[in-house]
Design a protein around this motif. Structure first.
Motif, mmCIF file in Angstrom:
data_model
loop_
_atom_site.group_PDB
_atom_site.id
_atom_site.type_symbol
_atom_site.label_atom_id
_atom_site.label_comp_id
_atom_site.label_asym_id
_atom_site.label_seq_id
_atom_site.Cartn_x
_atom_site.Cartn_y
_atom_site.Cartn_z
ATOM 1 N N PRO A 97 0.825 -1.208 0.000
ATOM 2 C CA PRO A 97 0.000 0.000 0.000
ATOM 3 C C PRO A 97 0.866 1.268 0.000
ATOM 4 C CG PRO A 97 -0.781 -1.549 1.651
ATOM 5 C CD PRO A 97 0.529 -2.080 1.126
ATOM 6 N N ASP A 98 0.862 1.976 -1.125
ATOM 7 C CA ASP A 98 1.568 3.250 -1.298
ATOM 8 C C ASP A 98 3.073 3.124 -1.069
ATOM 9 O OD1 ASP A 98 1.382 5.847 -2.198
ATOM 10 O OD2 ASP A 98 1.129 6.694 -0.200
ATOM 11 N N TYR A 99 3.648 1.956 -1.364
ATOM 12 C CA TYR A 99 5.092 1.714 -1.267
ATOM 13 C C TYR A 99 5.553 1.310 -2.658
ATOM 14 C CZ TYR A 99 9.534 0.130 0.719
ATOM 15 O OH TYR A 99 10.863 -0.024 1.035
ATOM 16 N N HIS A 100 6.427 2.111 -3.272
ATOM 17 C CA HIS A 100 6.760 1.966 -4.679
ATOM 18 C C HIS A 100 8.250 1.691 -4.865
ATOM 19 C CE1 HIS A 100 2.736 3.558 -5.421
ATOM 20 N NE2 HIS A 100 3.010 4.350 -4.396
ATOM 21 N N VAL A 101 8.558 0.482 -5.336
ATOM 22 C CA VAL A 101 9.940 0.076 -5.559
ATOM 23 C C VAL A 101 10.458 0.758 -6.822
ATOM 24 C CG1 VAL A 101 11.455 -1.893 -6.054
ATOM 25 C CG2 VAL A 101 9.604 -2.117 -4.382
ATOM 26 N N ILE A 102 11.682 1.268 -6.734
ATOM 27 C CA ILE A 102 12.309 1.971 -7.850
ATOM 28 C C ILE A 102 12.878 0.949 -8.829
ATOM 29 C CG2 ILE A 102 14.220 3.491 -8.493
ATOM 30 C CD1 ILE A 102 13.900 4.740 -5.622
ATOM 31 N N GLY A 103 12.636 1.186 -10.109
ATOM 32 C CA GLY A 103 13.224 0.377 -11.167
ATOM 33 C C GLY A 103 14.121 1.252 -12.029
ATOM 34 N N GLY A 104 15.257 0.714 -12.457
ATOM 35 C CA GLY A 104 16.163 1.483 -13.305
ATOM 36 C C GLY A 104 16.935 2.552 -12.555
ATOM 37 N N GLY A 105 17.028 2.404 -11.241
ATOM 38 C CA GLY A 105 17.753 3.359 -10.403
ATOM 39 C C GLY A 105 18.369 2.632 -9.233
ATOM 40 N N PRO A 106 18.551 3.311 -8.129
ATOM 41 C CA PRO A 106 19.132 2.646 -6.964
ATOM 42 C C PRO A 106 18.163 1.608 -6.391
ATOM 43 C CG PRO A 106 18.274 4.781 -6.329
ATOM 44 C CD PRO A 106 18.161 4.695 -7.828
ATOM 45 N N ALA A 107 18.692 0.649 -5.664
ATOM 46 C CA ALA A 107 17.849 -0.310 -4.963
ATOM 47 C C ALA A 107 17.138 0.460 -3.859
ATOM 48 C CB ALA A 107 18.691 -1.439 -4.371
ATOM 49 N N GLY A 108 15.837 0.602 -3.986
ATOM 50 C CA GLY A 108 15.102 1.374 -2.994
ATOM 51 C C GLY A 108 13.661 1.579 -3.373
ATOM 52 N N ALA A 109 13.032 2.507 -2.654
ATOM 53 C CA ALA A 109 11.602 2.744 -2.840
ATOM 54 C C ALA A 109 11.236 4.176 -2.474
ATOM 55 C CB ALA A 109 10.796 1.769 -1.977
ATOM 56 N N ILE A 110 10.074 4.579 -2.950
ATOM 57 C CA ILE A 110 9.435 5.838 -2.555
ATOM 58 C C ILE A 110 8.278 5.437 -1.652
ATOM 59 C CG2 ILE A 110 8.161 7.853 -3.363
ATOM 60 C CD1 ILE A 110 9.812 7.584 -6.009
ATOM 61 N N ALA A 111 8.243 6.017 -0.461
ATOM 62 C CA ALA A 111 7.281 5.593 0.554
ATOM 63 C C ALA A 111 6.644 6.802 1.223
ATOM 64 C CB ALA A 111 7.998 4.736 1.597
ATOM 65 N N PRO A 112 5.493 6.609 1.867
ATOM 66 C CA PRO A 112 4.839 7.721 2.554
ATOM 67 C C PRO A 112 5.697 8.272 3.696
ATOM 68 C CG PRO A 112 3.337 5.859 2.338
ATOM 69 C CD PRO A 112 4.706 5.383 1.940
ATOM 70 N N ARG A 113 5.772 9.580 3.768
ATOM 71 C CA ARG A 113 6.461 10.253 4.869
ATOM 72 C C ARG A 113 5.658 10.033 6.146
ATOM 73 N NH1 ARG A 113 7.181 16.247 3.536
ATOM 74 N NH2 ARG A 113 8.689 15.339 2.132
ATOM 75 N N GLY A 114 6.358 9.927 7.256
ATOM 76 C CA GLY A 114 5.689 9.734 8.538
ATOM 77 C C GLY A 114 6.514 10.305 9.661
ATOM 78 N N ASP A 115 5.976 10.213 10.873
ATOM 79 C CA ASP A 115 6.709 10.683 12.047
ATOM 80 C C ASP A 115 8.067 10.001 12.095
ATOM 81 O OD1 ASP A 115 4.546 12.234 12.788
ATOM 82 O OD2 ASP A 115 3.783 10.779 14.244
ATOM 83 N N GLY A 116 9.121 10.777 12.195
ATOM 84 C CA GLY A 116 10.460 10.228 12.260
ATOM 85 C C GLY A 116 11.001 9.745 10.922
ATOM 86 N N PHE A 117 10.232 9.887 9.859
ATOM 87 C CA PHE A 117 10.676 9.468 8.526
ATOM 88 C C PHE A 117 10.436 10.631 7.569
ATOM 89 C CE2 PHE A 117 9.702 6.688 4.623
ATOM 90 C CZ PHE A 117 11.018 6.682 4.217
ATOM 91 N N THR A 118 11.283 11.634 7.697
ATOM 92 C CA THR A 118 11.142 12.851 6.889
ATOM 93 C C THR A 118 12.331 13.090 5.970
ATOM 94 O OG1 THR A 118 12.096 14.179 8.668
ATOM 95 C CG2 THR A 118 9.679 13.968 8.623
ATOM 96 N N HIS A 119 13.375 12.267 6.097
ATOM 97 C CA HIS A 119 14.568 12.361 5.265
ATOM 98 C C HIS A 119 14.858 10.979 4.689
ATOM 99 C CE1 HIS A 119 14.904 15.861 7.880
ATOM 100 N NE2 HIS A 119 15.651 16.398 6.935
ATOM 101 N N PRO A 120 15.626 10.902 3.603
ATOM 102 C CA PRO A 120 15.940 9.584 3.055
ATOM 103 C C PRO A 120 16.493 8.646 4.128
ATOM 104 C CG PRO A 120 16.656 11.271 1.541
ATOM 105 C CD PRO A 120 16.219 11.983 2.800
ATOM 106 N N ARG A 121 16.080 7.390 4.037
ATOM 107 C CA ARG A 121 16.497 6.368 4.999
ATOM 108 C C ARG A 121 17.447 5.403 4.282
ATOM 109 N NH1 ARG A 121 11.533 3.656 7.348
ATOM 110 N NH2 ARG A 121 11.601 5.315 8.875
ATOM 111 N N VAL A 122 18.633 5.237 4.851
ATOM 112 C CA VAL A 122 19.652 4.368 4.278
ATOM 113 C C VAL A 122 19.707 3.068 5.082
ATOM 114 C CG1 VAL A 122 22.120 4.139 3.803
ATOM 115 C CG2 VAL A 122 20.996 6.347 3.502
#
Length: 113
Positions: free
Chosen positions: A35-60
């Protein structure tokens, strides 16, 4: 693998807008994983995800072969580790902060059968 960046999550208030932005900028594609979690293709291994409390900057996510031992070591070195979570079919993760409060996460891949 230990200590290598294995995954990056980009938080967004509006994931559709973020996908349009990053796909337009870098030519990436995305596919919905949950739900609203989108895996990136053709780029870095990762995803675009909903911002939330404590999750306002990229997470490594740093890879580890033994997440329980790594989470324990984070605490021993003066950092903070949340409980280890299992993501079925993916592996195990733990969100952490180093001894200066910088957030990062640990990732142990699921065992391959």
């Amino acid at each position: 693998m230990s200590g290598q960046i294995s995954w990056v999550e980009l938080p967004a208030a509006d994931t559709a807008r973020a996908r349009a932005f990053y796909c337009g900028l870098f030519g990436w594609g995305t596919s919905e994983f949950g739900p609203d979690y989108h895996v990136i293709g053709g780029g870095p291994a990762g995803a675009i995800a909903p911002r939330g409390d404590g999750f306002t900057h990229p997470r490594v996510y740093f890879g580890t072969g033994d997440i329980d031992a790594s989470a324990k070591q984070v605490r021993e070195l003066g950092g903070h580790s949340e409980d280890v979570q299992t993501i079925p079919g993916v592996g195990r993760i733990a969100h952490c902060h180093d001894d200066q409060g910088t957030p990062f996460s640990l990732y142990e891949p699921a065992a391959q059968d």
